[in-house]
Motif scaffolding. Sequence first.
Motif, PDB file in Angstrom:
ATOM      1  N   ALA A 168       1.089  -1.166   0.237  1.00 28.07           N
ATOM      2  CA  ALA A 168       0.094  -0.062  -0.254  1.00 28.07           C
ATOM      3  C   ALA A 168       0.569   1.569  -0.630  1.00 28.07           C
ATOM      4  CB  ALA A 168      -0.902   0.102   0.995  1.00 28.07           C
ATOM      5  N   ALA A 169       1.462   1.151   0.944  1.00 27.20           N
ATOM      6  CA  ALA A 169       2.428   2.420   1.126  1.00 27.20           C
ATOM      7  C   ALA A 169       3.789   2.559   0.705  1.00 27.20           C
ATOM      8  CB  ALA A 169       2.529   3.176   2.925  1.00 27.20           C
ATOM      9  N   ASN A 170       4.500   0.396   1.144  1.00 27.92           N
ATOM     10  CA  ASN A 170       5.639   0.898   0.241  1.00 27.92           C
ATOM     11  C   ASN A 170       5.438  -0.893   0.613  1.00 27.92           C
ATOM     12  OD1 ASN A 170       7.116  -0.283   2.952  1.00 27.92           O
ATOM     13  ND2 ASN A 170       7.086   2.170   2.713  1.00 27.92           N
ATOM     14  N   TYR A 171       7.122  -1.598   0.149  1.00 27.12           N
ATOM     15  CA  TYR A 171       6.826  -3.652  -0.690  1.00 27.12           C
ATOM     16  C   TYR A 171       7.312  -3.540   1.483  1.00 27.12           C
ATOM     17  CZ  TYR A 171      11.574  -2.982   1.311  1.00 27.12           C
ATOM     18  OH  TYR A 171      12.987  -2.088   2.085  1.00 27.12           O
ATOM     19  N   THR A 172       7.172  -3.011   2.400  1.00 30.47           N
ATOM     20  CA  THR A 172       7.379  -3.104   3.521  1.00 30.47           C
ATOM     21  C   THR A 172       5.640  -3.783   4.413  1.00 30.47           C
ATOM     22  OG1 THR A 172       7.400  -0.829   4.415  1.00 30.47           O
ATOM     23  CG2 THR A 172       9.486  -2.101   4.251  1.00 30.47           C
ATOM     24  N   ASP A 173       4.946  -3.244   4.247  1.00 32.38           N
ATOM     25  CA  ASP A 173       3.767  -3.110   4.000  1.00 32.38           C
ATOM     26  C   ASP A 173       3.288  -4.637   4.308  1.00 32.38           C
ATOM     27  OD1 ASP A 173       3.162  -0.636   4.558  1.00 32.38           O
ATOM     28  OD2 ASP A 173       2.503  -0.508   2.524  1.00 32.38           O
ATOM     29  N   TRP A 174       3.813  -5.681   3.008  1.00 27.19           N
ATOM     30  CA  TRP A 174       3.785  -6.923   3.625  1.00 27.19           C
ATOM     31  C   TRP A 174       4.242  -7.634   4.855  1.00 27.19           C
ATOM     32  CZ3 TRP A 174       0.345  -9.241   0.493  1.00 27.19           C
ATOM     33  CH2 TRP A 174       0.000  -8.443  -1.079  1.00 27.19           C
ATOM     34  N   GLU A 175       5.133  -7.596   4.870  1.00 26.15           N
ATOM     35  CA  GLU A 175       5.875  -7.953   6.317  1.00 26.15           C
ATOM     36  C   GLU A 175       4.730  -8.072   7.422  1.00 26.15           C
ATOM     37  OE1 GLU A 175       9.206  -5.612   7.361  1.00 26.15           O
ATOM     38  OE2 GLU A 175      10.327  -6.531   5.540  1.00 26.15           O
ATOM     39  N   THR A 176       3.797  -7.265   7.464  1.00 21.96           N
ATOM     40  CA  THR A 176       2.685  -7.259   8.377  1.00 21.96           C
ATOM     41  C   THR A 176       1.739  -7.932   7.865  1.00 21.96           C
ATOM     42  OG1 THR A 176       1.579  -5.331   7.599  1.00 21.96           O
ATOM     43  CG2 THR A 176       3.068  -5.143   9.191  1.00 21.96           C
ATOM     44  N   ILE A 177       1.942  -8.740   6.905  1.00 23.91           N
ATOM     45  CA  ILE A 177       0.043  -9.568   6.609  1.00 23.91           C
ATOM     46  C   ILE A 177       0.412 -11.120   6.695  1.00 23.91           C
ATOM     47  CG2 ILE A 177      -0.793 -10.278   4.236  1.00 23.91           C
ATOM     48  CD1 ILE A 177      -0.656  -7.639   4.949  1.00 23.91           C
ATOM     49  N   PRO A 178      -0.307 -11.778   7.495  1.00 26.17           N
ATOM     50  CA  PRO A 178      -0.548 -12.979   7.676  1.00 26.17           C
ATOM     51  C   PRO A 178      -0.031 -13.735   6.956  1.00 26.17           C
ATOM     52  CG  PRO A 178      -1.721 -12.305   9.101  1.00 26.17           C
ATOM     53  CD  PRO A 178      -1.636 -10.758   7.674  1.00 26.17           C
ATOM     54  N   HIS A 179       0.714 -14.889   7.512  1.00 26.11           N
ATOM     55  CA  HIS A 179       0.692 -15.947   5.766  1.00 26.11           C
ATOM     56  C   HIS A 179       1.617 -15.997   4.897  1.00 26.11           C
ATOM     57  CE1 HIS A 179      -2.972 -17.781   7.599  1.00 26.11           C
ATOM     58  NE2 HIS A 179      -3.663 -16.912   7.477  1.00 26.11           N
ATOM     59  N   MET A 180       2.207 -14.901   5.145  1.00 29.38           N
ATOM     60  CA  MET A 180       3.186 -14.564   4.454  1.00 29.38           C
ATOM     61  C   MET A 180       4.595 -14.384   5.748  1.00 29.38           C
ATOM     62  SD  MET A 180       2.348 -13.804   1.408  1.00 29.38           S
ATOM     63  CE  MET A 180       3.838 -11.937   0.501  1.00 29.38           C
ATOM     64  N   CYS A 218       1.102   1.306  -4.035  1.00 30.61           N
ATOM     65  CA  CYS A 218       0.675   1.686  -4.775  1.00 30.61           C
ATOM     66  C   CYS A 218      -0.858   2.130  -4.679  1.00 30.61           C
ATOM     67  CB  CYS A 218      -0.221  -0.203  -5.151  1.00 30.61           C
ATOM     68  SG  CYS A 218       1.056  -1.701  -5.535  1.00 30.61           S
ATOM     69  N   VAL A 219      -0.313   2.837  -3.780  1.00 35.34           N
ATOM     70  CA  VAL A 219      -1.634   3.999  -3.710  1.00 35.34           C
ATOM     71  C   VAL A 219      -1.866   4.773  -3.696  1.00 35.34           C
ATOM     72  CG1 VAL A 219      -3.652   5.108  -1.956  1.00 35.34           C
ATOM     73  CG2 VAL A 219      -2.826   2.569  -1.493  1.00 35.34           C
ATOM     74  N   GLU A 220      -0.240   5.214  -4.023  1.00 34.50           N
ATOM     75  CA  GLU A 220       0.303   6.929  -4.687  1.00 34.50           C
ATOM     76  C   GLU A 220       0.427   6.758  -5.431  1.00 34.50           C
ATOM     77  OE1 GLU A 220       0.780  10.301  -3.952  1.00 34.50           O
ATOM     78  OE2 GLU A 220       0.373   9.428  -2.385  1.00 34.50           O
ATOM     79  N   LYS A 221       0.614   5.220  -6.694  1.00 34.47           N
ATOM     80  CA  LYS A 221       1.220   5.326  -7.461  1.00 34.47           C
ATOM     81  C   LYS A 221      -0.368   5.236  -8.583  1.00 34.47           C
ATOM     82  CE  LYS A 221       5.413   3.515  -9.200  1.00 34.47           C
ATOM     83  NZ  LYS A 221       6.200   3.278 -10.442  1.00 34.47           N
ATOM     84  N   ILE A 222      -1.198   4.372  -7.608  1.00 31.17           N
ATOM     85  CA  ILE A 222      -2.158   4.247  -8.318  1.00 31.17           C
ATOM     86  C   ILE A 222      -2.916   6.092  -8.474  1.00 31.17           C
ATOM     87  CG2 ILE A 222      -4.693   3.846  -8.577  1.00 31.17           C
ATOM     88  CD1 ILE A 222      -2.913   1.081  -7.905  1.00 31.17           C
ATOM     89  N   GLY A 223      -3.301   6.256  -7.244  1.00 33.76           N
ATOM     90  CA  GLY A 223      -3.237   7.661  -6.999  1.00 33.76           C
ATOM     91  C   GLY A 223      -2.826   8.797  -7.909  1.00 33.76           C
ATOM     92  N   GLY A 224      -1.072   8.583  -8.848  1.00 32.50           N
ATOM     93  CA  GLY A 224      -0.906   9.687  -8.958  1.00 32.50           C
ATOM     94  C   GLY A 224      -1.281   9.860 -10.905  1.00 32.50           C
ATOM     95  N   TRP A 225      -2.058   8.106 -11.357  1.00 24.05           N
ATOM     96  CA  TRP A 225      -2.305   7.946 -12.163  1.00 24.05           C
ATOM     97  C   TRP A 225      -3.947   8.252 -12.342  1.00 24.05           C
ATOM     98  CZ3 TRP A 225      -7.063   4.888 -13.545  1.00 24.05           C
ATOM     99  CH2 TRP A 225      -6.858   4.259 -15.064  1.00 24.05           C
ATOM    100  N   LEU A 226      -4.595   7.877 -11.215  1.00 26.91           N
ATOM    101  CA  LEU A 226      -6.215   9.015 -11.196  1.00 26.91           C
ATOM    102  C   LEU A 226      -6.132  10.493 -11.784  1.00 26.91           C
ATOM    103  CD1 LEU A 226      -7.990   7.099  -8.971  1.00 26.91           C
ATOM    104  CD2 LEU A 226      -7.498   6.349 -11.142  1.00 26.91           C
ATOM    105  N   ARG A 227      -4.739  11.126 -10.556  1.00 25.75           N
ATOM    106  CA  ARG A 227      -5.200  12.523 -10.912  1.00 25.75           C
ATOM    107  C   ARG A 227      -5.006  13.598 -12.588  1.00 25.75           C
ATOM    108  NH1 ARG A 227      -2.873  11.876  -5.785  1.00 25.75           N
ATOM    109  NH2 ARG A 227      -0.636  11.242  -7.201  1.00 25.75           N
ATOM    110  N   SER A 228      -3.863  12.353 -12.799  1.00 25.47           N
ATOM    111  CA  SER A 228      -3.530  12.831 -14.760  1.00 25.47           C
ATOM    112  C   SER A 228      -4.471  12.276 -15.034  1.00 25.47           C
ATOM    113  CB  SER A 228      -1.782  12.089 -15.201  1.00 25.47           C
ATOM    114  OG  SER A 228      -2.384  10.841 -14.920  1.00 25.47           O
TER     115      SER A 228
END
Length: 238
Positions: free
Chosen positions: A148-160, A191-201
């Motif tokens: 969501a914010a960066n790749y380290t978010d996946w460290e907090t996800i169960p089963h990963m 992805c949130v910021e990247k997709i947000g930028g795409w939507l804004r453009s």
Amino acid sequence: MAVEGGMKCVKFLLYVLLLAFCACAVGLIAVGIWAQFILTQTIIQGATPGSLFPVVVIAVGAFLFLVAFVGCCGACKENSCLMITFAIFLSLIVLVEVAAAIAGYVYRDKVKLEFNKDFWQQMQNYRKNNHTAFILDKMQKDFKCCGAANYTDWETIPHMLKGQVPDSCCINVTQGCGTHFKVKEIHTKGCVEKIGGWLRSNVLVVAGAALGIAFVEVLGVVFTCCIVKSIRSGYEVM
């Protein structure tokens, strides 16, 4: 004679605008269908301002096509009642477009927050739901992002596993590339910021197009009022 000639010119321009309205209506319907398709491929769930956008666009497009048909009938028959109806409905469409633009501006941050919340929620279900995993993987591949914010978010996800991200985060996607990865081998931005930028453009492009359509619609109202005034004054515009 000069007045009649002027009215003929105005009527011709109105026909051109009516053809433009039909084209715009078809375009709006196509954009609405495309936006609905895009949303079905994302993770936004429920009736949010963002998810209602395609429905509004399709409805406005269909209504504009119907209004253009009424205007065409009124212009052909030189029926002042139909022309007034056309002008009123066209004015309503302009007001709806302005209201939609204001709503889009007001809710822009809320939509982003909802998207962020849903993204996190679906990350929790990554290992539990194959459809969710497919959508997240597709988004991460298409937008070259991870988490969501960066790749380290996946460290907090169960089963990963610790030190693991989905293979779709890798710059060169291969089976198992997300396990024991090196940072330089993956996309690190969220992805949130990247997709947000795409939507804004894309919103800027849509806003520019909407502004152009609204200007043409206002011209349509003005030309219609001129023709109605001419009809009521007894001039022949044919």
